[in-house]
Scaffold this motif. Structure first.
Motif, PDB file in Angstrom:
ATOM      1  N   ALA A  34      -5.908   5.845  -1.675  1.00  0.00           N
ATOM      2  CA  ALA A  34      -4.667   6.209  -0.992  1.00  0.00           C
ATOM      3  C   ALA A  34      -4.845   6.311   0.518  1.00  0.00           C
ATOM      4  O   ALA A  34      -3.913   6.066   1.290  1.00  0.00           O
ATOM      5  CB  ALA A  34      -4.128   7.524  -1.541  1.00  0.00           C
ATOM      6  N   ASP A  35      -6.056   6.666   0.948  1.00  0.00           N
ATOM      7  CA  ASP A  35      -6.317   6.838   2.384  1.00  0.00           C
ATOM      8  C   ASP A  35      -6.858   5.567   3.047  1.00  0.00           C
ATOM      9  O   ASP A  35      -7.322   5.610   4.181  1.00  0.00           O
ATOM     10  CB  ASP A  35      -7.302   7.985   2.607  1.00  0.00           C
ATOM     11  CG  ASP A  35      -6.742   9.323   2.159  1.00  0.00           C
ATOM     12  OD1 ASP A  35      -5.511   9.505   2.249  1.00  0.00           O
ATOM     13  OD2 ASP A  35      -7.526  10.174   1.710  1.00  0.00           O
ATOM     14  N   HIS A  50       0.834  -1.207   0.000  1.00  0.00           N
ATOM     15  CA  HIS A  50       0.000   0.000   0.000  1.00  0.00           C
ATOM     16  C   HIS A  50       0.871   1.261   0.000  1.00  0.00           C
ATOM     17  O   HIS A  50       0.482   2.290  -0.566  1.00  0.00           O
ATOM     18  CB  HIS A  50      -0.929  -0.008   1.214  1.00  0.00           C
ATOM     19  CG  HIS A  50      -1.917   1.125   1.222  1.00  0.00           C
ATOM     20  ND1 HIS A  50      -2.776   1.369   0.172  1.00  0.00           N
ATOM     21  CD2 HIS A  50      -2.166   2.109   2.143  1.00  0.00           C
ATOM     22  CE1 HIS A  50      -3.529   2.428   0.446  1.00  0.00           C
ATOM     23  NE2 HIS A  50      -3.163   2.893   1.633  1.00  0.00           N
ATOM     24  N   LYS A 106       0.366   4.336  -2.496  1.00  0.00           N
ATOM     25  CA  LYS A 106       0.237   5.719  -2.034  1.00  0.00           C
ATOM     26  C   LYS A 106       1.211   6.645  -2.764  1.00  0.00           C
ATOM     27  O   LYS A 106       0.873   7.787  -3.091  1.00  0.00           O
ATOM     28  CB  LYS A 106       0.457   5.785  -0.521  1.00  0.00           C
ATOM     29  CG  LYS A 106      -0.687   5.178   0.278  1.00  0.00           C
ATOM     30  CD  LYS A 106      -0.363   5.062   1.759  1.00  0.00           C
ATOM     31  CE  LYS A 106      -0.262   6.418   2.423  1.00  0.00           C
ATOM     32  NZ  LYS A 106      -0.060   6.285   3.897  1.00  0.00           N
TER      33      LYS A 106
END
Length: 386
Positions: A296-297, A249, A253
Protein backbone atom coordinates in the motif's frame (compact mmCIF):
# COMPACT_ATOMS: atom_id res chain seq x y z
CA UNK A 1 -19.48 20.90 -29.02
CA UNK A 2 -17.48 23.66 -27.36
CA UNK A 3 -20.35 24.30 -24.98
CA UNK A 4 -20.33 20.66 -23.87
CA UNK A 5 -16.66 20.55 -22.90
CA UNK A 6 -16.93 22.33 -19.52
CA UNK A 7 -19.83 20.07 -18.54
CA UNK A 8 -17.95 16.94 -19.56
CA UNK A 9 -14.92 18.07 -17.56
CA UNK A 10 -17.12 18.72 -14.53
CA UNK A 11 -18.69 15.27 -14.87
CA UNK A 12 -15.24 13.68 -14.96
CA UNK A 13 -14.13 15.49 -11.83
CA UNK A 14 -17.32 14.61 -9.96
CA UNK A 15 -17.09 10.97 -11.01
CA UNK A 16 -13.56 10.67 -9.69
CA UNK A 17 -14.53 12.28 -6.44
CA UNK A 18 -17.66 10.21 -5.86
CA UNK A 19 -16.54 6.82 -7.16
CA UNK A 20 -15.76 5.32 -3.77
CA UNK A 21 -17.07 5.67 -0.21
CA UNK A 22 -16.12 3.71 2.89
CA UNK A 23 -18.24 1.22 4.80
CA UNK A 24 -18.75 1.64 8.54
CA UNK A 25 -17.28 -0.69 11.13
CA UNK A 26 -20.79 -2.01 11.85
CA UNK A 27 -21.25 -2.91 8.20
CA UNK A 28 -17.85 -4.59 7.97
CA UNK A 29 -18.64 -6.58 11.12
CA UNK A 30 -21.99 -7.61 9.67
CA UNK A 31 -20.78 -8.93 6.30
CA UNK A 32 -21.96 -12.55 6.18
CA UNK A 33 -19.57 -15.47 6.10
CA UNK A 34 -20.11 -18.12 3.40
CA UNK A 35 -20.05 -20.72 6.15
CA UNK A 36 -21.35 -24.14 5.12
CA UNK A 37 -21.80 -23.03 1.53
CA UNK A 38 -18.01 -23.17 1.15
CA UNK A 39 -17.78 -26.68 2.57
CA UNK A 40 -15.49 -28.56 0.17
CA UNK A 41 -17.68 -31.68 0.14
CA UNK A 42 -21.27 -30.50 0.24
CA UNK A 43 -21.19 -26.69 0.14
CA UNK A 44 -23.79 -25.29 -2.26
CA UNK A 45 -21.43 -22.72 -3.76
CA UNK A 46 -17.90 -24.14 -3.70
CA UNK A 47 -18.22 -27.94 -3.84
CA UNK A 48 -19.77 -28.13 -7.35
CA UNK A 49 -16.81 -26.18 -8.78
CA UNK A 50 -14.21 -28.50 -7.26
CA UNK A 51 -14.04 -30.92 -10.16
CA UNK A 52 -12.10 -31.30 -13.39
CA UNK A 53 -13.46 -28.67 -15.75
CA UNK A 54 -11.20 -28.56 -18.80
CA UNK A 55 -12.73 -26.42 -21.55
CA UNK A 56 -15.03 -28.37 -23.82
CA UNK A 57 -15.55 -31.29 -21.42
CA UNK A 58 -18.63 -32.40 -19.46
CA UNK A 59 -17.03 -31.11 -16.25
CA UNK A 60 -16.83 -27.63 -17.75
CA UNK A 61 -20.48 -27.80 -18.80
CA UNK A 62 -21.54 -28.93 -15.32
CA UNK A 63 -19.73 -26.06 -13.60
CA UNK A 64 -21.14 -23.53 -16.04
CA UNK A 65 -24.64 -24.87 -15.34
CA UNK A 66 -23.93 -24.52 -11.60
CA UNK A 67 -23.18 -20.83 -12.13
CA UNK A 68 -26.33 -20.31 -14.17
CA UNK A 69 -28.48 -22.13 -11.61
CA UNK A 70 -26.98 -20.07 -8.80
CA UNK A 71 -27.86 -16.76 -10.45
CA UNK A 72 -31.31 -17.85 -11.58
CA UNK A 73 -32.19 -19.20 -8.13
CA UNK A 74 -30.60 -16.56 -5.91
CA UNK A 75 -30.14 -13.49 -8.08
CA UNK A 76 -32.95 -13.25 -10.63
CA UNK A 77 -32.41 -9.53 -11.17
CA UNK A 78 -28.99 -10.15 -12.70
CA UNK A 79 -28.78 -10.35 -16.49
CA UNK A 80 -26.96 -13.43 -17.79
CA UNK A 81 -25.25 -13.60 -21.18
CA UNK A 82 -23.08 -16.25 -22.79
CA UNK A 83 -20.13 -15.36 -24.99
CA UNK A 84 -19.22 -18.25 -27.29
CA UNK A 85 -16.08 -18.82 -29.28
CA UNK A 86 -14.06 -21.79 -30.49
CA UNK A 87 -10.47 -22.52 -31.39
CA UNK A 88 -8.14 -25.36 -32.16
CA UNK A 89 -5.51 -26.08 -29.52
CA UNK A 90 -2.11 -27.80 -29.65
CA UNK A 91 -3.72 -30.96 -28.24
CA UNK A 92 -7.05 -31.01 -30.15
CA UNK A 93 -5.75 -32.59 -33.40
CA UNK A 94 -7.39 -29.92 -35.53
CA UNK A 95 -10.73 -30.09 -33.74
CA UNK A 96 -12.20 -26.81 -32.53
CA UNK A 97 -12.76 -26.61 -28.77
CA UNK A 98 -15.72 -24.49 -27.53
CA UNK A 99 -15.07 -21.75 -25.00
CA UNK A 100 -18.02 -20.24 -23.12
CA UNK A 101 -17.74 -17.12 -20.97
CA UNK A 102 -20.57 -16.25 -18.60
CA UNK A 103 -21.34 -12.55 -18.11
CA UNK A 104 -23.56 -11.63 -15.15
CA UNK A 105 -24.60 -7.98 -14.87
CA UNK A 106 -26.60 -5.92 -12.38
CA UNK A 107 -27.28 -2.38 -13.57
CA UNK A 108 -29.48 0.33 -12.05
CA UNK A 109 -33.09 0.19 -13.25
CA UNK A 110 -34.21 2.28 -16.20
CA UNK A 111 -30.72 2.71 -17.61
CA UNK A 112 -30.02 2.27 -21.29
CA UNK A 113 -27.29 0.54 -23.25
CA UNK A 114 -24.02 2.42 -22.90
CA UNK A 115 -25.10 4.50 -19.90
CA UNK A 116 -23.57 2.44 -17.06
CA UNK A 117 -19.96 2.23 -15.91
CA UNK A 118 -19.28 -1.09 -14.23
CA UNK A 119 -17.08 -2.56 -11.56
CA UNK A 120 -16.09 -5.80 -13.29
CA UNK A 121 -15.11 -8.73 -11.05
CA UNK A 122 -13.39 -11.57 -12.87
CA UNK A 123 -12.12 -15.14 -12.45
CA UNK A 124 -11.56 -18.05 -14.84
CA UNK A 125 -13.42 -21.29 -14.26
CA UNK A 126 -11.58 -23.76 -16.49
CA UNK A 127 -9.00 -26.17 -15.09
CA UNK A 128 -5.72 -27.31 -16.61
CA UNK A 129 -5.58 -30.39 -18.84
CA UNK A 130 -2.53 -31.75 -17.02
CA UNK A 131 -1.68 -33.28 -14.64
CA UNK A 132 -4.51 -35.79 -15.02
CA UNK A 133 -7.09 -35.28 -12.30
CA UNK A 134 -6.09 -31.64 -11.71
CA UNK A 135 -8.79 -29.71 -9.81
CA UNK A 136 -7.34 -26.22 -9.59
CA UNK A 137 -8.84 -25.26 -6.24
CA UNK A 138 -6.91 -22.00 -6.02
CA UNK A 139 -6.72 -21.88 -9.82
CA UNK A 140 -9.52 -20.77 -9.85
CA UNK A 141 -12.40 -22.64 -8.22
CA UNK A 142 -12.16 -20.69 -4.96
CA UNK A 143 -12.06 -17.26 -6.67
CA UNK A 144 -15.20 -18.18 -8.63
CA UNK A 145 -16.95 -19.11 -5.39
CA UNK A 146 -15.84 -15.82 -3.84
CA UNK A 147 -17.51 -13.88 -6.64
CA UNK A 148 -20.79 -15.79 -6.35
CA UNK A 149 -20.94 -15.12 -2.62
CA UNK A 150 -20.04 -11.45 -3.13
CA UNK A 151 -22.77 -11.02 -5.74
CA UNK A 152 -25.42 -12.43 -3.41
CA UNK A 153 -24.25 -10.31 -0.47
CA UNK A 154 -24.39 -7.13 -2.56
CA UNK A 155 -27.65 -7.84 -4.35
CA UNK A 156 -30.25 -6.79 -1.78
CA UNK A 157 -28.25 -3.68 -0.88
CA UNK A 158 -28.12 -2.67 -4.55
CA UNK A 159 -31.86 -3.10 -4.82
CA UNK A 160 -32.50 -1.06 -1.68
CA UNK A 161 -30.19 1.71 -2.85
CA UNK A 162 -31.75 1.99 -6.27
CA UNK A 163 -35.32 1.76 -4.98
CA UNK A 164 -34.69 4.44 -2.35
CA UNK A 165 -33.75 7.04 -4.94
CA UNK A 166 -36.24 9.18 -6.79
CA UNK A 167 -33.92 8.92 -9.75
CA UNK A 168 -30.25 9.40 -10.43
CA UNK A 169 -28.99 12.93 -10.41
CA UNK A 170 -27.73 13.91 -13.85
CA UNK A 171 -24.31 14.64 -12.39
CA UNK A 172 -24.03 11.29 -10.61
CA UNK A 173 -21.96 8.50 -12.05
CA UNK A 174 -24.26 5.64 -13.07
CA UNK A 175 -22.63 2.48 -11.71
CA UNK A 176 -23.34 -1.22 -12.01
CA UNK A 177 -21.60 -4.49 -11.18
CA UNK A 178 -20.52 -7.13 -13.67
CA UNK A 179 -19.06 -10.58 -13.04
CA UNK A 180 -17.09 -12.35 -15.76
CA UNK A 181 -16.54 -16.09 -15.34
CA UNK A 182 -14.08 -16.79 -18.12
CA UNK A 183 -13.29 -20.01 -19.94
CA UNK A 184 -10.01 -21.16 -21.49
CA UNK A 185 -7.45 -19.30 -19.42
CA UNK A 186 -5.18 -22.31 -19.09
CA UNK A 187 -2.74 -23.45 -21.77
CA UNK A 188 -3.39 -26.90 -23.19
CA UNK A 189 0.29 -27.62 -23.90
CA UNK A 190 2.54 -24.73 -22.89
CA UNK A 191 1.84 -21.06 -22.35
CA UNK A 192 2.11 -18.95 -25.51
CA UNK A 193 0.21 -16.00 -26.91
CA UNK A 194 -2.02 -18.43 -28.83
CA UNK A 195 -2.19 -21.30 -26.34
CA UNK A 196 -3.74 -19.45 -23.39
CA UNK A 197 -6.46 -16.92 -22.59
CA UNK A 198 -8.82 -18.35 -25.22
CA UNK A 199 -12.01 -16.96 -23.70
CA UNK A 200 -10.68 -13.58 -22.62
CA UNK A 201 -8.95 -12.95 -25.96
CA UNK A 202 -12.16 -13.64 -27.85
CA UNK A 203 -14.34 -11.58 -25.50
CA UNK A 204 -12.05 -8.53 -25.46
CA UNK A 205 -11.79 -8.57 -29.27
CA UNK A 206 -15.56 -8.80 -29.71
CA UNK A 207 -16.32 -6.12 -27.16
CA UNK A 208 -13.88 -3.75 -28.84
CA UNK A 209 -16.06 -3.71 -31.96
CA UNK A 210 -19.49 -3.93 -30.25
CA UNK A 211 -20.36 -0.26 -30.32
CA UNK A 212 -23.04 1.33 -28.19
CA UNK A 213 -25.58 3.68 -29.75
CA UNK A 214 -24.40 7.12 -30.80
CA UNK A 215 -24.18 9.66 -27.98
CA UNK A 216 -23.87 6.92 -25.34
CA UNK A 217 -21.79 7.73 -22.27
CA UNK A 218 -19.56 4.72 -22.98
CA UNK A 219 -18.42 3.83 -26.49
CA UNK A 220 -18.44 0.02 -26.16
CA UNK A 221 -18.52 -2.67 -23.42
CA UNK A 222 -14.77 -2.29 -22.83
CA UNK A 223 -15.21 1.43 -22.26
CA UNK A 224 -17.98 0.61 -19.76
CA UNK A 225 -15.51 -1.20 -17.48
CA UNK A 226 -14.52 1.28 -14.78
CA UNK A 227 -12.19 -1.22 -13.12
CA UNK A 228 -11.36 -4.83 -14.06
CA UNK A 229 -10.64 -6.73 -10.82
CA UNK A 230 -9.14 -10.13 -11.62
CA UNK A 231 -8.87 -12.79 -8.90
CA UNK A 232 -6.55 -15.75 -9.45
CA UNK A 233 -4.57 -18.29 -7.40
CA UNK A 234 -6.35 -17.37 -4.17
CA UNK A 235 -7.01 -19.77 -1.32
CA UNK A 236 -3.59 -20.87 -0.11
CA UNK A 237 -2.30 -19.61 3.23
CA UNK A 238 0.03 -16.64 3.56
CA UNK A 239 -0.56 -14.88 0.20
CA UNK A 240 1.37 -11.74 -0.66
CA UNK A 241 -0.17 -9.72 -3.47
CA UNK A 242 1.86 -6.86 -4.96
CA UNK A 243 0.43 -3.72 -6.53
CA UNK A 244 1.19 -4.33 -10.21
CA UNK A 245 -0.01 -1.15 -11.93
CA UNK A 246 0.61 2.48 -11.08
CA UNK A 247 -2.67 3.67 -12.61
CA UNK A 248 -4.74 1.48 -10.28
CA UNK A 249 -2.56 1.75 -7.19
CA UNK A 250 -5.23 4.02 -5.69
CA UNK A 251 -7.72 1.11 -5.87
CA UNK A 252 -5.14 -1.30 -4.41
CA UNK A 253 -4.66 1.15 -1.52
CA UNK A 254 -8.40 1.23 -0.89
CA UNK A 255 -8.53 -2.56 -0.73
CA UNK A 256 -5.43 -2.64 1.48
CA UNK A 257 -7.05 -0.13 3.84
CA UNK A 258 -10.10 -2.38 4.03
CA UNK A 259 -7.89 -5.35 4.83
CA UNK A 260 -6.25 -3.40 7.65
CA UNK A 261 -9.64 -2.40 9.08
CA UNK A 262 -11.02 -5.94 8.87
CA UNK A 263 -7.96 -7.25 10.68
CA UNK A 264 -8.31 -4.58 13.36
CA UNK A 265 -11.97 -5.56 13.79
CA UNK A 266 -11.04 -9.21 14.29
CA UNK A 267 -12.81 -10.28 11.10
CA UNK A 268 -9.86 -11.99 9.39
CA UNK A 269 -9.92 -15.66 10.36
CA UNK A 270 -6.44 -16.33 9.00
CA UNK A 271 -4.92 -13.69 11.27
CA UNK A 272 -2.70 -15.03 14.07
CA UNK A 273 -4.48 -12.48 16.26
CA UNK A 274 -8.05 -13.55 15.46
CA UNK A 275 -9.99 -13.70 18.75
CA UNK A 276 -10.51 -17.47 18.54
CA UNK A 277 -6.81 -18.09 18.03
CA UNK A 278 -5.83 -15.72 20.83
CA UNK A 279 -8.22 -17.51 23.17
CA UNK A 280 -6.50 -20.84 22.51
CA UNK A 281 -2.95 -19.56 23.09
CA UNK A 282 -1.33 -19.48 26.48
CA UNK A 283 0.65 -16.43 25.47
CA UNK A 284 -2.02 -13.83 24.72
CA UNK A 285 0.48 -11.34 23.32
CA UNK A 286 -0.42 -10.33 19.79
CA UNK A 287 1.88 -11.49 17.02
CA UNK A 288 3.02 -9.54 13.98
CA UNK A 289 0.04 -9.04 11.71
CA UNK A 290 0.65 -10.19 8.11
CA UNK A 291 -0.88 -8.36 5.16
CA UNK A 292 -2.21 -9.94 1.99
CA UNK A 293 -1.89 -6.58 0.23
CA UNK A 294 1.50 -5.54 1.49
CA UNK A 295 2.44 -2.74 -0.93
CA UNK A 296 0.00 0.00 0.00
CA UNK A 297 2.92 2.36 0.68
CA UNK A 298 4.62 1.64 -2.64
CA UNK A 299 5.88 4.81 -4.32
CA UNK A 300 5.73 5.77 -7.98
CA UNK A 301 9.30 4.65 -8.50
CA UNK A 302 8.43 1.13 -7.37
CA UNK A 303 6.50 0.28 -10.51
CA UNK A 304 9.00 -1.26 -12.91
CA UNK A 305 6.55 -2.51 -15.54
CA UNK A 306 6.51 -6.23 -14.69
CA UNK A 307 3.26 -8.15 -14.35
CA UNK A 308 1.82 -11.66 -14.44
CA UNK A 309 0.30 -12.94 -17.70
CA UNK A 310 -3.38 -13.63 -17.06
CA UNK A 311 -6.91 -12.99 -18.34
CA UNK A 312 -6.53 -9.24 -17.95
CA UNK A 313 -3.94 -8.95 -20.73
CA UNK A 314 -6.34 -8.71 -23.73
CA UNK A 315 -8.37 -6.09 -21.84
CA UNK A 316 -5.36 -4.12 -20.66
CA UNK A 317 -4.04 -4.02 -24.24
CA UNK A 318 -7.27 -2.23 -25.17
CA UNK A 319 -7.00 0.41 -22.44
CA UNK A 320 -9.00 -1.15 -19.59
CA UNK A 321 -7.79 -0.32 -16.06
CA UNK A 322 -6.71 -3.46 -14.18
CA UNK A 323 -6.49 -4.43 -10.52
CA UNK A 324 -4.85 -7.87 -10.53
CA UNK A 325 -5.26 -9.80 -7.30
CA UNK A 326 -2.79 -12.67 -7.69
CA UNK A 327 -0.04 -13.56 -5.21
CA UNK A 328 3.65 -13.44 -5.98
CA UNK A 329 5.18 -15.91 -5.41
CA UNK A 330 2.48 -18.29 -6.59
CA UNK A 331 1.11 -20.87 -4.14
CA UNK A 332 3.32 -23.94 -3.75
CA UNK A 333 0.53 -26.08 -5.23
CA UNK A 334 0.39 -24.05 -8.45
CA UNK A 335 -0.23 -26.39 -11.41
CA UNK A 336 0.42 -29.40 -9.16
CA UNK A 337 -2.03 -32.20 -8.44
CA UNK A 338 -2.05 -30.97 -4.83
CA UNK A 339 -4.03 -27.88 -5.85
CA UNK A 340 -7.16 -29.60 -4.61
CA UNK A 341 -9.91 -28.96 -2.07
CA UNK A 342 -7.96 -30.46 0.83
CA UNK A 343 -5.09 -28.02 0.28
CA UNK A 344 -7.26 -24.92 0.48
CA UNK A 345 -6.81 -22.83 3.60
CA UNK A 346 -10.46 -22.12 4.28
CA UNK A 347 -9.78 -19.25 6.69
CA UNK A 348 -7.87 -17.51 3.92
CA UNK A 349 -10.63 -18.29 1.42
CA UNK A 350 -13.19 -16.68 3.72
CA UNK A 351 -10.95 -13.67 4.31
CA UNK A 352 -10.55 -13.00 0.59
CA UNK A 353 -14.31 -13.38 0.15
CA UNK A 354 -15.03 -10.82 2.84
CA UNK A 355 -12.40 -8.42 1.50
CA UNK A 356 -13.58 -8.53 -2.12
CA UNK A 357 -17.20 -8.14 -1.01
CA UNK A 358 -16.32 -5.13 1.12
CA UNK A 359 -14.35 -3.54 -1.71
CA UNK A 360 -17.30 -3.92 -4.07
CA UNK A 361 -19.65 -2.55 -1.41
CA UNK A 362 -17.52 0.55 -1.03
CA UNK A 363 -17.16 0.97 -4.79
CA UNK A 364 -20.95 0.83 -5.17
CA UNK A 365 -21.45 3.21 -2.20
CA UNK A 366 -23.70 0.80 -0.33
CA UNK A 367 -23.19 2.05 3.22
CA UNK A 368 -26.59 2.21 4.90
CA UNK A 369 -28.26 -0.16 2.44
CA UNK A 370 -27.31 -3.54 3.92
CA UNK A 371 -29.94 -5.26 6.07
CA UNK A 372 -28.07 -8.12 7.68
CA UNK A 373 -30.87 -8.96 10.15
CA UNK A 374 -33.26 -9.50 7.26
CA UNK A 375 -30.66 -11.57 5.40
CA UNK A 376 -30.11 -13.79 8.45
CA UNK A 377 -33.87 -14.35 8.85
CA UNK A 378 -34.10 -15.37 5.19
CA UNK A 379 -31.11 -17.70 5.59
CA UNK A 380 -32.73 -19.32 8.63
CA UNK A 381 -36.01 -19.87 6.79
CA UNK A 382 -34.22 -21.48 3.84
CA UNK A 383 -32.33 -23.87 6.13
CA UNK A 384 -35.45 -24.90 8.07
CA UNK A 385 -37.31 -25.59 4.81
CA UNK A 386 -34.68 -28.12 3.66
Amino acid sequence: MLLLLPLLSLLSILSLGSAYSTLSDDTLNGLPSPGDEFDIKQGKILAPILQERVSGTPGSTAVLQHFVDFFKTNLPKWTLEFHNSSSTTPTSNGKKIPFINLIATRDPPNTGVGEVGRLTLVAHYDSKLTPKGFIGATDSAAPCAMLLHAARTLDAALTKKWESSDGLDELDEVKGVQILLLDGEEAFHSWTDTDSLYGSRALAADWETSFHPAMSTYRNPLDSISLFVLLDLLGASGPRVPSYFKTTHWAYKHMAALEHRLRELGQFKSSPNHPKKLAKRQNKKERDEPQFLHEADKGDNGFLGGFVQDDHVPFMARGVEILHIIPTPFPKVWHEIEDDAEHLDMDTVEDWTRLVTAFAGEWMELEGFFDFKKDKRKEYREKTEL
